[in-house]
Structure formats: C-alpha cells, structure tokens
Scaffold this motif. Structure first.
Motif, PDB file in Angstrom:
ATOM      1  N   ARG A 228     -57.180 -99.203 -51.697  1.00  0.00           N
ATOM      2  CA  ARG A 228     -56.085 -99.496 -50.777  1.00  0.00           C
ATOM      3  C   ARG A 228     -56.544 -99.334 -49.342  1.00  0.00           C
ATOM      4  O   ARG A 228     -57.415 -98.516 -49.049  1.00  0.00           O
ATOM      5  CB  ARG A 228     -54.889 -98.596 -51.049  1.00  0.00           C
ATOM      6  CG  ARG A 228     -55.181 -97.114 -50.892  1.00  0.00           C
ATOM      7  CD  ARG A 228     -53.946 -96.294 -51.169  1.00  0.00           C
ATOM      8  NE  ARG A 228     -54.246 -94.887 -51.278  1.00  0.00           N
ATOM      9  CZ  ARG A 228     -53.350 -93.955 -51.551  1.00  0.00           C
ATOM     10  NH1 ARG A 228     -52.083 -94.287 -51.718  1.00  0.00           N
ATOM     11  NH2 ARG A 228     -53.691 -92.702 -51.642  1.00  0.00           N
ATOM     12  N   GLN A 230     -55.046 -98.166 -46.018  1.00  0.00           N
ATOM     13  CA  GLN A 230     -53.891 -97.412 -45.529  1.00  0.00           C
ATOM     14  C   GLN A 230     -53.977 -97.287 -44.010  1.00  0.00           C
ATOM     15  O   GLN A 230     -54.989 -96.840 -43.483  1.00  0.00           O
ATOM     16  CB  GLN A 230     -53.895 -96.027 -46.182  1.00  0.00           C
ATOM     17  CG  GLN A 230     -52.696 -95.176 -45.857  1.00  0.00           C
ATOM     18  CD  GLN A 230     -52.656 -93.935 -46.742  1.00  0.00           C
ATOM     19  OE1 GLN A 230     -52.570 -94.031 -47.953  1.00  0.00           O
ATOM     20  NE2 GLN A 230     -52.747 -92.772 -46.131  1.00  0.00           N
ATOM     21  N   VAL A 246     -49.394 -99.050 -46.401  1.00  0.00           N
ATOM     22  CA  VAL A 246     -50.501 -99.588 -47.190  1.00  0.00           C
ATOM     23  C   VAL A 246     -50.454-101.105 -47.036  1.00  0.00           C
ATOM     24  O   VAL A 246     -49.526-101.763 -47.522  1.00  0.00           O
ATOM     25  CB  VAL A 246     -50.385 -99.194 -48.669  1.00  0.00           C
ATOM     26  CG1 VAL A 246     -51.476 -99.868 -49.491  1.00  0.00           C
ATOM     27  CG2 VAL A 246     -50.479 -97.687 -48.817  1.00  0.00           C
TER      28      VAL A 246
END
Length: 326
Positions: A228, A230, A246
């Motif tokens: 991810r 972020q 995110v």
C-alpha cells in the motif's frame, strides 16, 4: 565479496592466522550461513582454513572467504565496520540483536529485527519525546529516528515531500513498523485531537485492509500479501496531521491462481463463502477445487446492486482456497 585469489596469493597478503568468515559446511546441522574461522594456508584458487568450531582444517574456495573484523564489538552503523561484506553485516546485526538491540543503521537505511515479543518501553511517549529532541544525523538506530527525519524534512522552509519505504520478508514486522511511524507522527502533531483521531482512524482501518489482503503462508499464519501507498499530509509550519489516506492498494494476484498446501488465499473471500457462494451468473464464486475465482477481464468479485466491491481494473484481486478454515 571474498578475499579473492589475487588477495590470497599476493605478497604481503593475508597472513596465516587471519580471522575470516567461511561458508557454513553443508554436512553440518546448522542454521548459520557463515561461520568464523582462521586462515591456515593461503592459495590462489583454494585456501586451507580452520573453523573456530573445531574439526580438521579444510579447503575452501578463496573467493568464498570473507575477511572478518579484528574485534567482535558490534557497531550501531555497519558502515563504521573496518571490514564490510555480507558476513560482517549479518554478524553485526546478530550481535546487536543478542543484547536486545533490534535496530541497526546502514548509513541512512534502518535494519529492523523482529523480536517476536512486546517491548512497550521501546516505543512509549518518553522515547518519542527523546527522539523528537535528538539530531537525526546522530540519533541511535530506531524507527522513530526515521519518522523524525521525514517530519523535519517536510517541515523545512519550502519543504519537499518525504518518502519512507518499508520492505521485508513475511513476518518481518512491516505492518507494525507502519503503525509505529504513524503513531510517532501523531505525537509530533503536538497532541492535537484531530491529528490523533486521524491516526487512530488510519490504524483502525488496518483490520479491513488486512481482511482483503492477508493470507496464511508457510512462514506466517497472518501474512500481509499486499502493498500500500499511504500518504500523511502535514500542515506547515506546525506539523499537524491534516490527512491520512491509502492512495494505492496492491494485492498479490498470483495467490488466486497458484496456492500450494498449506498456504491459503485472502482471508475476506475465504470467510465469505457461507453468504456469497455464487457469482451473478450462477457459477461457484468460491471453489473448493482450485478453479479461478476472479475474471481477469474486469468482472466484479463481490457486488451489491451491480457495483463492484472489489476491483482492480484487469488484475486479479482475491479468492478463497481452501475452505473451510481450520
């Protein structure tokens, strides 16, 4: 990098008795990759060596021998080691871990060893205050030091965006490291209620993200099989958190089409089999027999009123094998 044939053969090269790192013998039951020893007789292609663990001297390829540091004192930064190679870096990290130091610098890169135990004193508010007051250039290795560098870089006049890459094998502690850094940035917001609420909300969404992307592997029963991106936006010049989000979420598509026993697929779809057992065309959505669970052409995995809940354009997202969970 090993000593090399030229290093061992040249005049004035390593002397007999020089401390070296040697590849661990394959015929011995050991988890070590390298073992310490001493040089008995140099050679151009092979050298005679003696393992510190004992036994008869053996011949080892010269380019597999790595010079050891003269002392076993561990350094906070491996770049300070006199001899720098794969064996000395690994040895330094192991020595520090043995005395309770889970972090080690490699220049501006931080190595973190997962102790597989709770160490609350290492991350409490007193530790956060200490690292916020330290000069990051001379701070001891710690995850808070990395977060502090990013925070100060973003808060400088005309500050530029900062990036922190967290990488490691399954079970290394990547998810926990992200959580710690987010908590530190929340602390650096000055205890602002909105910043703390945002950080807490981001932390609270982890179970949802992990439900989509966590799966059992041979090394970790709850492995994060996703990546991810972020983003944390700070308000200058106070450094208060304004937004946490995110923006990119990538799942491991190969886990859908090829799963080896006893590994499993993503937790959410596996546990959803009871209530969502068929696709909109009537064919099994969650199969017991290894058939593909998602189309590679964009059709939704799970839908409500026709809108996809899981989609990633043309990539495979998630599936569920085997079922039921044990």
């Amino acid at each position: 990098m090993g000593l090399g044939a030229d290093d061992l053969a040249q005049a004035g090269g390593p002397r007999v008795g020089t401390r070296v790192w040697l590849p661990a013998p394959k015929d011995k039951a050991t988890h070590d990759v390298f073992m310490p020893g001493r040089l008995i007789e140099p050679g151009s292609s092979k050298a005679l060596v003696q393992y510190d663990a004992g036994g008869e001297p053996v011949e080892v390829k010269s380019d597999a021998i790595m010079p050891a540091n003269p002392t076993s004192t561990a350094a906070e930064d491996v770049c300070l080691l006199l001899r720098l190679n794969e064996a000395t870096v690994l040895s330094n990290v192991i020595e520090r871990f043995a005395v309770g130091d889970v972090y080690t610098w490699v220049g501006t890169i931080l190595i973190s060893m997962n102790p597989f135990e709770q160490r609350p004193a290492l991350y409490d508010e007193a530790t956060q205050r200490r690292f916020s007051a330290l000069n990051p250039a001379t701070a001891p290795p710690h995850i808070f030091a990395i977060a502090e560098v990013a925070h100060r870089g973003a808060m400088r006049s005309r500050g530029i965006s900062q990036s922190i890459v967290v990488s490691g094998e399954s079970g290394a502690g990547k998810t926990y490291a992200n959580r710690l850094m987010l908590g530190y940035l929340s602390f650096r917001s000055g205890g602002d209620a909105s910043g703390e609420a945002l950080a807490r909300a981001m932390s609270d969404c982890n179970p949802v993200l992990e439900a989509f992307g966590n799966a059992k592997t041979t090394r970790n029963d709850n492995s994060s099989r996703f990546g991810r991106f972020q983003q944390v936006q700070l308000l200058a010049p106070v450094g208060r958190i304004s937004t946490v989000r995110v923006s990119t979420y990538l799942l491991e598509s190969s886990r859908v089409t090829s799963i080896s026993d006893p590994e499993r697929n993503c937790a959410l779809a596996r546990d959803s089999r009871g209530s969502l057992s068929t696709s909109r065309h009537g064919s099994p959505l969650l199969s017991r027999h290894g058939s593909p669970l998602l189309s590679r052409h964009g059709s939704p995995l799970l839908s409500r009123h026709g809108s996809p809940l899981l989609s990633n354009h043309r990539s495979v997202i998630c599936g569920a094998l085997p079922y039921p969970p044990t």
